[in-house]
Design a protein around this motif. Structure first.
Motif, mmCIF file in Angstrom:
data_model
loop_
_atom_site.group_PDB
_atom_site.id
_atom_site.type_symbol
_atom_site.label_atom_id
_atom_site.label_comp_id
_atom_site.label_asym_id
_atom_site.label_seq_id
_atom_site.Cartn_x
_atom_site.Cartn_y
_atom_site.Cartn_z
ATOM 1 N N GLY A 1 -127.020 -22.516 -9.785
ATOM 2 C CA GLY A 1 -128.119 -22.241 -8.835
ATOM 3 C C GLY A 1 -129.485 -22.465 -9.434
ATOM 4 N N LEU A 2 -129.554 -23.193 -10.572
ATOM 5 C CA LEU A 2 -130.844 -23.461 -11.215
ATOM 6 C C LEU A 2 -131.440 -24.772 -10.677
ATOM 7 C CD1 LEU A 2 -129.690 -21.296 -13.063
ATOM 8 C CD2 LEU A 2 -130.480 -22.627 -15.024
ATOM 9 N N GLN B 1 -129.784 -32.958 -17.473
ATOM 10 C CA GLN B 1 -128.589 -32.430 -16.773
ATOM 11 C C GLN B 1 -127.373 -32.504 -17.689
ATOM 12 O OE1 GLN B 1 -128.785 -34.848 -13.263
ATOM 13 N NE2 GLN B 1 -129.224 -33.099 -11.922
ATOM 14 N N ALA B 2 -127.265 -33.613 -18.456
ATOM 15 C CA ALA B 2 -126.122 -33.800 -19.364
ATOM 16 C C ALA B 2 -126.158 -32.753 -20.474
ATOM 17 C CB ALA B 2 -126.154 -35.201 -19.947
ATOM 18 N N TRP B 3 -127.349 -32.532 -21.017
ATOM 19 C CA TRP B 3 -127.476 -31.521 -22.085
ATOM 20 C C TRP B 3 -127.092 -30.160 -21.551
ATOM 21 C CZ3 TRP B 3 -133.054 -33.054 -24.102
ATOM 22 C CH2 TRP B 3 -132.975 -34.278 -24.759
ATOM 23 N N TYR B 4 -127.543 -29.857 -20.366
ATOM 24 C CA TYR B 4 -127.267 -28.556 -19.760
ATOM 25 C C TYR B 4 -125.771 -28.379 -19.558
ATOM 26 C CZ TYR B 4 -127.449 -24.632 -16.517
ATOM 27 O OH TYR B 4 -127.254 -23.424 -15.917
ATOM 28 N N GLU B 5 -125.110 -29.432 -19.086
ATOM 29 C CA GLU B 5 -123.661 -29.378 -18.839
ATOM 30 C C GLU B 5 -122.919 -29.147 -20.152
ATOM 31 O OE1 GLU B 5 -122.288 -29.194 -15.882
ATOM 32 O OE2 GLU B 5 -124.302 -29.476 -15.025
ATOM 33 N N GLU B 6 -123.478 -29.746 -21.236
ATOM 34 C CA GLU B 6 -122.809 -29.648 -22.542
ATOM 35 C C GLU B 6 -122.915 -28.230 -23.128
ATOM 36 O OE1 GLU B 6 -124.139 -32.499 -25.460
ATOM 37 O OE2 GLU B 6 -123.581 -34.134 -24.089
ATOM 38 N N GLY B 7 -124.131 -27.660 -23.125
ATOM 39 C CA GLY B 7 -124.302 -26.374 -23.826
ATOM 40 C C GLY B 7 -125.170 -25.371 -23.117
ATOM 41 N N GLY B 8 -125.411 -25.549 -21.893
ATOM 42 C CA GLY B 8 -126.179 -24.596 -21.097
ATOM 43 C C GLY B 8 -127.670 -24.657 -21.403
ATOM 44 N N LEU B 9 -128.372 -23.662 -20.926
ATOM 45 C CA LEU B 9 -129.824 -23.615 -21.023
ATOM 46 C C LEU B 9 -130.303 -23.600 -22.476
ATOM 47 C CD1 LEU B 9 -132.254 -23.471 -19.125
ATOM 48 C CD2 LEU B 9 -132.167 -20.988 -19.301
ATOM 49 N N HIS B 10 -129.523 -22.868 -23.297
ATOM 50 C CA HIS B 10 -129.892 -22.740 -24.702
ATOM 51 C C HIS B 10 -129.898 -24.105 -25.404
ATOM 52 C CE1 HIS B 10 -130.341 -20.787 -28.520
ATOM 53 N NE2 HIS B 10 -129.311 -21.521 -29.002
ATOM 54 N N ALA B 11 -128.826 -24.859 -25.186
ATOM 55 C CA ALA B 11 -128.706 -26.197 -25.790
ATOM 56 C C ALA B 11 -129.796 -27.121 -25.280
ATOM 57 C CB ALA B 11 -127.334 -26.790 -25.472
ATOM 58 N N LEU B 12 -130.072 -27.001 -24.003
ATOM 59 C CA LEU B 12 -131.112 -27.872 -23.396
ATOM 60 C C LEU B 12 -132.450 -27.643 -24.070
ATOM 61 C CD1 LEU B 12 -131.419 -28.572 -19.610
ATOM 62 C CD2 LEU B 12 -133.427 -28.399 -21.003
ATOM 63 N N LYS B 13 -132.787 -26.336 -24.216
ATOM 64 C CA LYS B 13 -134.083 -25.972 -24.828
ATOM 65 C C LYS B 13 -134.152 -26.510 -26.260
ATOM 66 C CE LYS B 13 -135.026 -21.576 -22.565
ATOM 67 N NZ LYS B 13 -135.039 -20.147 -22.822
ATOM 68 N N ALA B 14 -133.040 -26.254 -27.029
ATOM 69 C CA ALA B 14 -133.021 -26.653 -28.439
ATOM 70 C C ALA B 14 -133.208 -28.155 -28.570
ATOM 71 C CB ALA B 14 -131.694 -26.219 -29.053
ATOM 72 N N VAL C 1 -141.790 -30.183 -17.801
ATOM 73 C CA VAL C 1 -140.405 -29.780 -17.513
ATOM 74 C C VAL C 1 -140.407 -28.288 -17.172
ATOM 75 C CG1 VAL C 1 -138.034 -29.617 -18.387
ATOM 76 C CG2 VAL C 1 -139.519 -31.468 -19.166
ATOM 77 N N ARG C 2 -139.694 -27.930 -16.129
ATOM 78 C CA ARG C 2 -139.558 -26.509 -15.786
ATOM 79 C C ARG C 2 -138.168 -26.278 -15.211
ATOM 80 N NH1 ARG C 2 -143.139 -22.835 -11.662
ATOM 81 N NH2 ARG C 2 -142.288 -24.262 -10.122
ATOM 82 N N ILE C 3 -137.588 -25.149 -15.626
ATOM 83 C CA ILE C 3 -136.290 -24.796 -15.048
ATOM 84 C C ILE C 3 -136.480 -23.446 -14.367
ATOM 85 C CG2 ILE C 3 -133.876 -24.227 -15.554
ATOM 86 C CD1 ILE C 3 -134.149 -26.155 -17.986
ATOM 87 N N VAL C 4 -136.135 -23.363 -13.105
ATOM 88 C CA VAL C 4 -136.285 -22.098 -12.374
ATOM 89 C C VAL C 4 -134.923 -21.600 -11.920
ATOM 90 C CG1 VAL C 4 -138.665 -22.429 -11.591
ATOM 91 C CG2 VAL C 4 -136.804 -23.344 -10.223
ATOM 92 N N GLY C 5 -134.809 -20.270 -11.938
ATOM 93 C CA GLY C 5 -133.553 -19.637 -11.560
ATOM 94 C C GLY C 5 -133.426 -19.496 -10.048
ATOM 95 N N PRO C 6 -132.325 -18.938 -9.590
ATOM 96 C CA PRO C 6 -132.077 -18.818 -8.134
ATOM 97 C C PRO C 6 -133.145 -17.985 -7.429
ATOM 98 C CG PRO C 6 -130.171 -18.080 -9.437
ATOM 99 C CD PRO C 6 -131.231 -18.378 -10.403
ATOM 100 N N PHE C 7 -133.808 -17.061 -8.174
ATOM 101 C CA PHE C 7 -134.838 -16.226 -7.508
ATOM 102 C C PHE C 7 -136.232 -16.680 -7.885
ATOM 103 C CE2 PHE C 7 -131.015 -13.717 -8.410
ATOM 104 C CZ PHE C 7 -130.554 -13.593 -7.118
ATOM 105 N N ASN C 8 -136.329 -17.926 -8.193
ATOM 106 C CA ASN C 8 -137.603 -18.568 -8.534
ATOM 107 C C ASN C 8 -138.194 -18.037 -9.844
ATOM 108 O OD1 ASN C 8 -139.436 -20.534 -8.029
ATOM 109 N ND2 ASN C 8 -140.781 -19.275 -6.747
ATOM 110 N N GLN C 9 -137.341 -17.407 -10.654
ATOM 111 C CA GLN C 9 -137.839 -16.937 -11.946
ATOM 112 C C GLN C 9 -137.841 -18.122 -12.916
ATOM 113 O OE1 GLN C 9 -134.884 -16.579 -10.709
ATOM 114 N NE2 GLN C 9 -133.315 -15.871 -12.122
ATOM 115 N N VAL C 10 -138.916 -18.270 -13.687
ATOM 116 C CA VAL C 10 -139.039 -19.398 -14.608
ATOM 117 C C VAL C 10 -138.212 -19.117 -15.856
ATOM 118 C CG1 VAL C 10 -140.652 -20.765 -15.970
ATOM 119 C CG2 VAL C 10 -141.335 -19.912 -13.728
#
Ligand code: ADP
Length: 463
Positions: free
Chosen positions: A144-145, A60-73, A88-97
């Motif tokens: 909404g993720l 969550q902290a990584w995501y807050e810092e740099g978004g999804l891209h930073a989290l993945k990296a 680990v899985r992150i799903v979008g608001p429409f259940n898209q992975v």
């Protein structure tokens, strides 16, 4: 038949007790194991969740810092074995992975069973291997993720299953220990009861009332029961012995008056024409039968008082008044023997007693004092209070009682050597003692040969 029943009852009682003991022991042990199992299970699960929660917070902290891209990296940059351990899985608001990392052992087919929700919650899903489970935690990410992180709980499950196996292995010897220990303890605990049953059987079989339950050192209800039972046997024994003695004495003491009665009647019949001789014989017979009747009545009274069967009409009785009335009653007898009867009495002294019986007690003692005093002597009756008691004493300056007789004078129908020439049945003192004891009091004697005798009664004062 009855002894068989009691045997059965004894056996089933000890058996029941050991089974109950074993049952409690086993239920207790199982309960303890189950409690420990759930406690350990709970702790293990809590630990698993803590590890997953730490991960979630980190992501969550990584995501807050740099978004999804930073989290993945940063996820791929990690040098530890995170990728091999955590799902680990992150799903979008429409259940898209949007991102997924599936480690070895995680069953990808079960991904659909994770609900597409953004709120915090936990769930458990099956892994690829049989019996393997994964704990998955879900937490929201901004925009909404939803972040889903899982970890295999197989190790924890293995630990719990090891604990289960060990418990099962232990429960068998514990069960045995419970049954054997329970049996041994019960056997030991009810030993006094077994002894008691054996003693009762022996008494019933042999009729020997002297048999007693063996007394072992110990405390508690069982030992108290044995003591009380032995005490009861002692009491029964002495009552039966006293009954035998009384019967012997009565049979012996009735023989003389009955023979005399018969002799007088026979003699009168031989000369039946002589009317005055017949009348004299009848008068003799009446006197003798009166004596026998008094003896039997007194014996009955003594037996009733001793066994507690005597009905006492208890009222408040004034001791000085009773003494004065008894002394007055014996005035004539005293005068005949020129004996002076003196008294020292308090104003008032009250006791709770049966008036008639108490009068008889004092009467007997005064009668004896006069009977066993030489002419011209002195008899003194006194009463005083001492703490909660009324002390009454009747003393004379008569013949006294020889030391070897002093313990026998209370026996039924006992008459001292020097009293043979005097009237009496040998029941006066047994009656006195039985009545005083039935009133909860005591009576004792102090005597010196040729100097005199004092009888002292102690009774509780009325409150
Ligand atoms: P009894 O007087 O009819 O013989 P008791 O039971 O009254 O019977 O007394 C038992 C025995 O105790 C008497 O036979 C007598 O030997 C002795 N005794 C009782 N009272 C006295 C007394 N005051 N002085 C001397 N001896 C006594």
């Amino acid at each position: 038949m009855s002894s068989k029943t009691s045997n059965k009852a004894g056996l089933s009682f000890s058996l029941k007790l050991s089974i109950l003991y074993a049952l409690f022991f086993v239920i207790g042990s199982i309960g303890l194991f189950v409690f420990a199992y759930y406690l350990i299970g709970g702790l293990v699960e809590q630990r698993e969740r803590e590890i997953i929660r730490d991960r979630i917070q980190e992501y969550q902290a990584w995501y807050e810092e740099g978004g999804l891209h930073a989290l993945k990296a940063r996820f791929y940059e990690q040098s530890d074995n995170t990728r091999d351990i955590f799902f680990v899985r992150i799903v979008g608001p429409f259940n898209q992975v949007l991102f997924v990392s599936i480690p070895e052992g995680f069953d990808a087919n079960k991904l659909d069973s994770i609900p597409p929700t953004q709120t915090d919650f936990w769930l458990s899903i099956k892994g690829q291997a049989e019996n393997s489970t994964w704990t998955v935690g879900v937490a929201p990410l901004s925009g909404g993720l939803a972040l889903q992180v899982g970890k295999s709980s197989t190790q924890s499950q293995e630990l719990l299953s090891y604990f289960r196996t060990v418990s099962l292995i232990f429960i068998v010897p514990i069960l045995f220990l419970g049954i054997i220990g329970g049996g041994l303890l019960t056997f030991r605990a009810i030993r006094p009861i077994r002894n008691l049953i054996q003693t009762v059987r022996d008494i019933l079989k042999t009729g020997k009332m002297s048999t007693r339950v063996p007394v072992a050192a110990g405390r508690g209800e069982m030992y108290e029961l044995v003591d009380l039972f032995n005490e009861m046997l002692d009491k029964n024994d002495s009552l039966i012995r006293a009954m035998h003695e009384s019967l012997d004495n009565v049979a012996h003491d009735l023989r003389t008056p009955m023979t005399r009665l018969r002799g007088v009647a026979e003699f009168a019949l031989q000369d039946s024409q002589n009317q005055s001789a017949c009348q004299e014989a009848l008068a003799d017979c009446m006197e003798e039968s009166e004596r026998v009747l008094t003896m039997l009545n007194t014996l009955m009274d003594v037996a009733e008082a001793e066994t507690g069967a005597m009905r006492l009409d208890i009222t408040e009785v004034s001791v000085p008044e009773v003494i004065r009335s008894v002394v007055e009653l014996y005035e004539v007898v005293a005068e005949e023997k020129q004996i002076t009867v003196t008294t020292s009495l308090p104003e008032d002294l009250l006791i709770n007693a049966d008036l008639t019986r108490f009068q008889q007690v004092i009467g007997n003692l005064v009668d004896n004092a006069l009977k066993y005093s030489g002419d011209g002597r002195q008899v003194h009756v006194s009463a005083h209070e001492e703490a909660d008691y009324a002390i009454i004493s009747v003393s004379d300056k008569g013949v006294g009682i020889p030391p070897d007789e002093i313990n026998k004078i209370w026996d039924r129908l006992y008459r001292g050597d020097h009293s043979r020439s005097k009237r009496g049945l040998g029941l006066g003192l047994s009656f006195v003692r039985a009545i005083v004891q039935a009133h909860g009091g005591t009576v004792k004697v102090e005597s010196q040969l040729d100097k005199g005798t004092t009888f002292i009664i102690r009774l509780a004062r009325a409150k």
